[in-house]
Design a protein around this motif. Sequence first.
Motif, PDB file in Angstrom:
ATOM      1  N   TRP A 171      -6.540   2.190  -2.809  1.00 39.96           N
ATOM      2  CA  TRP A 171      -6.241   1.722  -1.645  1.00 39.96           C
ATOM      3  C   TRP A 171      -5.190   2.150  -0.676  1.00 39.96           C
ATOM      4  O   TRP A 171      -4.324   2.384  -1.091  1.00 39.96           O
ATOM      5  N   SER A 172      -5.375   2.342   0.568  1.00 42.67           N
ATOM      6  CA  SER A 172      -4.393   2.704   1.635  1.00 42.67           C
ATOM      7  C   SER A 172      -4.919   2.241   2.998  1.00 42.67           C
ATOM      8  O   SER A 172      -5.838   1.712   3.160  1.00 42.67           O
ATOM      9  N   ASN A 173      -3.534   1.943   3.634  1.00 40.64           N
ATOM     10  CA  ASN A 173      -3.482   1.254   4.858  1.00 40.64           C
ATOM     11  C   ASN A 173      -3.196   2.366   6.010  1.00 40.64           C
ATOM     12  O   ASN A 173      -3.052   1.970   6.976  1.00 40.64           O
ATOM     13  N   HIS A 207      -8.548  -0.835   6.274  1.00 35.61           N
ATOM     14  CA  HIS A 207      -8.140  -0.177   4.932  1.00 35.61           C
ATOM     15  C   HIS A 207      -9.158   1.023   4.850  1.00 35.61           C
ATOM     16  O   HIS A 207     -10.227   0.725   4.664  1.00 35.61           O
ATOM     17  N   HIS A 267      -9.775   2.358  -8.156  1.00 33.77           N
ATOM     18  CA  HIS A 267      -9.822   2.101  -6.871  1.00 33.77           C
ATOM     19  C   HIS A 267      -8.682   2.777  -6.236  1.00 33.77           C
ATOM     20  O   HIS A 267      -7.565   1.986  -6.739  1.00 33.77           O
ATOM     21  N   ALA A 308      -5.717   8.528   1.575  1.00 31.67           N
ATOM     22  CA  ALA A 308      -6.791   8.388   0.421  1.00 31.67           C
ATOM     23  C   ALA A 308      -7.391   9.568  -0.180  1.00 31.67           C
ATOM     24  O   ALA A 308      -7.273   9.530  -1.667  1.00 31.67           O
ATOM     25  N   HIS A 337     -10.626   2.729   1.360  1.00 28.43           N
ATOM     26  CA  HIS A 337     -10.935   2.587  -0.272  1.00 28.43           C
ATOM     27  C   HIS A 337     -11.660   3.713  -0.844  1.00 28.43           C
ATOM     28  O   HIS A 337     -12.686   4.109  -0.425  1.00 28.43           O
ATOM     29  N   ASP A 355     -12.853   0.284   4.519  1.00 24.38           N
ATOM     30  CA  ASP A 355     -13.115  -1.095   3.873  1.00 24.38           C
ATOM     31  C   ASP A 355     -14.076  -2.074   5.299  1.00 24.38           C
ATOM     32  O   ASP A 355     -13.697  -1.607   6.357  1.00 24.38           O
ATOM     33  N   TYR A 365       0.759  -1.144   0.131  1.00 26.52           N
ATOM     34  CA  TYR A 365       0.053  -0.060  -0.116  1.00 26.52           C
ATOM     35  C   TYR A 365       0.779   1.341  -0.085  1.00 26.52           C
ATOM     36  O   TYR A 365       2.149   1.174   0.347  1.00 26.52           O
TER      37      TYR A 365
END
Length: 139
Positions: free
Chosen positions: A75-77, A124, A73, A84, A126, A119, A45
């Motif tokens: 995606w990030s943690n 996560h 899409h 994001a 989204h 998410d 990520y």
Amino acid sequence: MSLAFAPTQKAILDRLRGDGNITSLLNKADKQSGIYDYVTESTPYPYVVVGEPSIDPFGVKNNDVADLTVTLHIWSNYKGNSEAYKILSAVHEAFIYKLAVTGYKTIKTSYSDARVFTDIDGIHRHGVFTLKISLEKEK
């Protein structure tokens, strides 16, 4: 009209991968610059995935015209939404100008949806960006 999925996907990937504002925010562990059309569970990520296309054809006199939408899409943690949000904003900025799609005249490039949510895993973030491209087949 032939389906413009493949040339549109290539144009989107090229635009995203060529944008330094986007790639500077993403994981750059490989030559894809954190922008993919397929990921595995081990993909680091943050990253962007060029996702699902759909097409809504319509004829205008003698011309074949279609509205093609593609979901991007993000995606990030990161703990929180700011990462994001920054990536989503950079993606938005990348598509302010018309997208050149091989074999087609681009009438308009716009978007119909942009959002970030947590998410289902609760970890996560989204982001979803629905890109809309109006295309006319070149003669």
